[in-house]
Design a protein around this motif. Structure first.
Motif, mmCIF file in Angstrom:
data_model
loop_
_atom_site.group_PDB
_atom_site.id
_atom_site.type_symbol
_atom_site.label_atom_id
_atom_site.label_comp_id
_atom_site.label_asym_id
_atom_site.label_seq_id
_atom_site.Cartn_x
_atom_site.Cartn_y
_atom_site.Cartn_z
ATOM 1 N N TYR A 360 -64.077 -76.528 -66.062
ATOM 2 C CA TYR A 360 -64.432 -75.215 -65.514
ATOM 3 C C TYR A 360 -63.894 -74.091 -66.389
ATOM 4 C CZ TYR A 360 -64.155 -71.152 -62.389
ATOM 5 O OH TYR A 360 -64.240 -69.893 -61.854
ATOM 6 N N ALA A 361 -62.644 -74.192 -66.838
ATOM 7 C CA ALA A 361 -62.051 -73.142 -67.664
ATOM 8 C C ALA A 361 -62.849 -72.943 -68.944
ATOM 9 C CB ALA A 361 -60.594 -73.492 -67.983
ATOM 10 N N PHE A 362 -63.264 -74.040 -69.563
ATOM 11 C CA PHE A 362 -64.041 -73.922 -70.795
ATOM 12 C C PHE A 362 -65.468 -73.462 -70.515
ATOM 13 C CE2 PHE A 362 -60.444 -76.076 -72.513
ATOM 14 C CZ PHE A 362 -60.423 -75.696 -73.852
ATOM 15 N N ALA A 363 -66.041 -73.893 -69.405
ATOM 16 C CA ALA A 363 -67.389 -73.439 -69.049
ATOM 17 C C ALA A 363 -67.419 -71.932 -68.825
ATOM 18 C CB ALA A 363 -67.866 -74.180 -67.801
ATOM 19 N N GLU A 364 -66.431 -71.422 -68.105
ATOM 20 C CA GLU A 364 -66.346 -69.979 -67.874
ATOM 21 C C GLU A 364 -66.195 -69.232 -69.196
ATOM 22 O OE1 GLU A 364 -65.791 -67.808 -64.627
ATOM 23 O OE2 GLU A 364 -67.444 -69.242 -64.503
ATOM 24 N N HIS A 365 -65.373 -69.760 -70.080
ATOM 25 C CA HIS A 365 -65.139 -69.100 -71.363
ATOM 26 C C HIS A 365 -66.397 -69.112 -72.221
ATOM 27 C CE1 HIS A 365 -62.588 -67.615 -74.610
ATOM 28 N NE2 HIS A 365 -63.255 -68.436 -75.413
ATOM 29 N N ILE A 366 -67.084 -70.239 -72.279
ATOM 30 C CA ILE A 366 -68.328 -70.325 -73.055
ATOM 31 C C ILE A 366 -69.359 -69.339 -72.519
ATOM 32 C CG2 ILE A 366 -70.305 -71.829 -73.554
ATOM 33 C CD1 ILE A 366 -68.240 -74.173 -73.622
ATOM 34 N N LYS A 367 -69.456 -69.268 -71.202
ATOM 35 C CA LYS A 367 -70.426 -68.369 -70.587
ATOM 36 C C LYS A 367 -70.106 -66.901 -70.876
ATOM 37 C CE LYS A 367 -70.226 -67.931 -66.104
ATOM 38 N NZ LYS A 367 -70.364 -68.206 -64.650
ATOM 39 N N ALA A 368 -68.821 -66.548 -70.849
ATOM 40 C CA ALA A 368 -68.433 -65.145 -70.980
ATOM 41 C C ALA A 368 -68.324 -64.678 -72.426
ATOM 42 C CB ALA A 368 -67.092 -64.915 -70.265
ATOM 43 N N PHE A 369 -67.903 -65.547 -73.334
ATOM 44 C CA PHE A 369 -67.544 -65.078 -74.676
ATOM 45 C C PHE A 369 -68.340 -65.702 -75.811
ATOM 46 C CE2 PHE A 369 -63.705 -64.525 -72.070
ATOM 47 C CZ PHE A 369 -63.513 -63.157 -72.241
ATOM 48 N N ILE A 370 -69.030 -66.809 -75.567
ATOM 49 C CA ILE A 370 -69.753 -67.452 -76.661
ATOM 50 C C ILE A 370 -71.258 -67.312 -76.516
ATOM 51 C CG2 ILE A 370 -70.220 -69.654 -77.802
ATOM 52 C CD1 ILE A 370 -67.344 -70.438 -77.267
ATOM 53 N N LEU A 371 -71.810 -67.655 -75.367
ATOM 54 C CA LEU A 371 -73.264 -67.555 -75.206
ATOM 55 C C LEU A 371 -73.789 -66.131 -75.380
ATOM 56 C CD1 LEU A 371 -73.926 -70.119 -72.331
ATOM 57 C CD2 LEU A 371 -74.489 -70.341 -74.763
ATOM 58 N N PRO A 372 -73.120 -65.084 -74.840
ATOM 59 C CA PRO A 372 -73.631 -63.721 -75.080
ATOM 60 C C PRO A 372 -73.636 -63.351 -76.562
ATOM 61 C CG PRO A 372 -72.122 -63.728 -73.227
ATOM 62 C CD PRO A 372 -72.010 -65.078 -73.870
ATOM 63 N N GLN A 373 -72.591 -63.735 -77.304
ATOM 64 C CA GLN A 373 -72.548 -63.457 -78.728
ATOM 65 C C GLN A 373 -73.612 -64.244 -79.474
ATOM 66 O OE1 GLN A 373 -70.750 -61.220 -80.453
ATOM 67 N NE2 GLN A 373 -69.968 -60.484 -78.487
ATOM 68 N N PHE A 374 -73.847 -65.458 -79.020
ATOM 69 C CA PHE A 374 -74.874 -66.286 -79.640
ATOM 70 C C PHE A 374 -76.233 -65.628 -79.520
ATOM 71 C CE2 PHE A 374 -76.358 -70.351 -81.235
ATOM 72 C CZ PHE A 374 -77.653 -70.396 -80.817
ATOM 73 N N ARG A 375 -76.512 -65.083 -78.345
ATOM 74 C CA ARG A 375 -77.815 -64.420 -78.133
ATOM 75 C C ARG A 375 -77.945 -63.203 -79.052
ATOM 76 N NH1 ARG A 375 -76.904 -66.164 -72.735
ATOM 77 N NH2 ARG A 375 -75.783 -64.262 -72.192
ATOM 78 N N LYS A 376 -76.876 -62.436 -79.196
ATOM 79 C CA LYS A 376 -76.924 -61.245 -80.050
ATOM 80 C C LYS A 376 -77.142 -61.637 -81.500
ATOM 81 C CE LYS A 376 -73.782 -58.567 -77.133
ATOM 82 N NZ LYS A 376 -72.415 -57.965 -77.029
ATOM 83 N N THR A 377 -76.540 -62.800 -81.882
ATOM 84 C CA THR A 377 -76.601 -63.220 -83.273
ATOM 85 C C THR A 377 -77.958 -63.835 -83.631
ATOM 86 O OG1 THR A 377 -74.249 -63.688 -83.218
ATOM 87 C CG2 THR A 377 -75.493 -64.674 -85.013
ATOM 88 N N ASN A 378 -78.565 -64.527 -82.668
ATOM 89 C CA ASN A 378 -79.739 -65.338 -82.976
ATOM 90 C C ASN A 378 -81.058 -64.773 -82.491
ATOM 91 O OD1 ASN A 378 -78.687 -68.072 -84.182
ATOM 92 N ND2 ASN A 378 -77.234 -67.454 -82.622
ATOM 93 N N TYR A 379 -81.036 -63.668 -81.765
ATOM 94 C CA TYR A 379 -82.301 -63.142 -81.256
ATOM 95 C C TYR A 379 -82.472 -61.685 -81.667
ATOM 96 C CZ TYR A 379 -82.428 -67.326 -78.387
ATOM 97 O OH TYR A 379 -82.455 -68.620 -77.964
#
Length: 379
Positions: A360-379
């Motif tokens: 859960y701790a890693f899922a929350e972190h991925i959702k908050a700090f990695i996936l949003p940046q990924f979208r900005k970088t790749n789209y």
């Protein structure tokens, strides 16, 4: 909707943690029938592919998931890594590497945004660290920038000092990959203020985890116990669950001989049976009596003999071990209690699981700090 595919899913600890963080597992895969029964009972809406991963092809995973590869956000899982071998500086074609190669094969074909890879902490030192170097290199070869670390489950609210290896891989990512900050720490440290960091909560202890469980003695308990939900602390409140609140599954104690009970009674909390008088010791020296005031020792697949209850002269029940692993009380485990069949026992499933609160701790972190940046970088 944030989607995951769970490979080497086992009893579903990773999926459970990611579910609590708001993710949707669209398909899970493992080959063990009892693990499948556990997973599907607790995650009835998740399609499950019961098949040896070496025989799985991407098209059937995606057909089960009812979506296309570009809709998969995260692949989770951790193939068994015992016996890894190298040829030069790369993972060889040795059959012992097969499961990791299947993980790489499926991730390469699906190309999820993120990989969450969890494993035994010993992977960091296998063959002098060369196995880990090869793993990171092979993830890189299929397009993933990686960050890895040894983490302690107790630092994320799990009542168990469980060291685990965690790797996050992100595809096409030019940002720094970060890990979640610990939320818990030692009692003498949690009160210290840091204006730049969140104040740590005290570690969740064995007493915090066990104090409201029904008392069961030698040979007592049941696979299903109905209680009026009550709790002594926030950790226990979180264990009530949402599927069948008031149901406690798998709380059945093994019966021990009088001689074993007497030996257990002589072991102080926080010690193992090496403290016993030499004349009554057995060859087994790693039976450890849990300390109520500390997080538990690592829950192994042999917790009935490796871990002794702190106040009762017996090994742990499956439910007590599941509490130390941070599973909810209404998370039911299927299978035998002893190895009389080829399928995983309840003990195996609990001991092999990733603690849901760690996931859960890693899922929350991925959702908050990695996936949003990924979208900005790749789209």
């Amino acid at each position: 909707m944030i989607t995951t595919i769970d490979l080497f899913a086992g009893a579903g600890g990773i999926t459970e943690g990611f579910r609590k963080a708001g993710y949707t597992c669209v398909c899970a895969n493992d080959f063990d029938e009892e693990a499948m029964h556990t997973f599907t009972f607790n995650h009835p809406s998740v399609p499950y592919l019961l098949k040896d991963v070496k025989e799985v092809i991407v098209s059937e995973l995606l057909e089960k998931a009812n979506c296309s590869a570009e809709n998969i956000d995260v692949i989770t899982g951790g193939p068994p890594c015992q016996g890894f071998s190298l040829a030069g500086q790369r993972l060889s074609d040795d059959p012992r590497n097969t499961l990791f190669r299947e993980y790489i094969r499926l991730a390469k074909d699906i190309q999820p945004k993120v990989i969450f890879f969890e494993n035994v902490y010993g992977i960091m030192n296998m063959q002098g660290g060369k196995v880990l170097e090869a793993i990171v290199r092979e993830f890189g070869d299929i397009g993933y920038k990686c960050k890895y670390a040894l983490v302690n489950a107790a630092d994320y609210g799990v009542p168990q000092a469980r060291p685990r290896f965690v790797l996050i891989g992100v595809r096409g990512f030019d940002k720094e990959i970060s890990f979640p900050e610990p939320t818990h720490g030692k009692r003498e440290e949690y009160h210290q203020m840091d204006f730049f960091k969140q104040e740590l909560l005290p570690y969740v202890t064995v007493e915090d985890a066990f104090s409201n469980l029904p008392s069961v003695d030698q040979g007592e308990g049941a696979e299903e116990i109905i209680v009026e939900p009550h709790w002594d602390n926030e950790y226990q409140k979180g264990c009530v669950g949402v599927r069948r609140p008031g149901t406690i599954y798998n709380h059945r104690a093994t019966r021990h001989s009088k001689a074993i009970q007497e030996r257990y009674a002589m072991i102080p909390q926080g010690c193992n049976n090496s403290v016993l008088p030499e004349e009554i010791r057995t060859k087994k020296q790693n039976a450890y009596k849990l300390d109520l005031k500390l997080p538990g020792r690592t829950v192994t697949c042999n917790f009935r003999t490796d871990l002794i209850h702190p106040t009762m002269n017996r090994g742990l029940t499956v439910r007590e071990a599941a509490r130390l692993q941070s599973f909810d009380d209404d998370y039911c485990f299927f299978g035998n209690l002893t190895r009389k069949a080829k399928w995983l026992t309840q003990d195996d499933q609990v001991g092999n699981a990733v603690p849901p609160l760690l996931a859960y701790a890693f899922a929350e972190h991925i959702k908050a700090f990695i996936l949003p940046q990924f979208r900005k970088t790749n789209y």
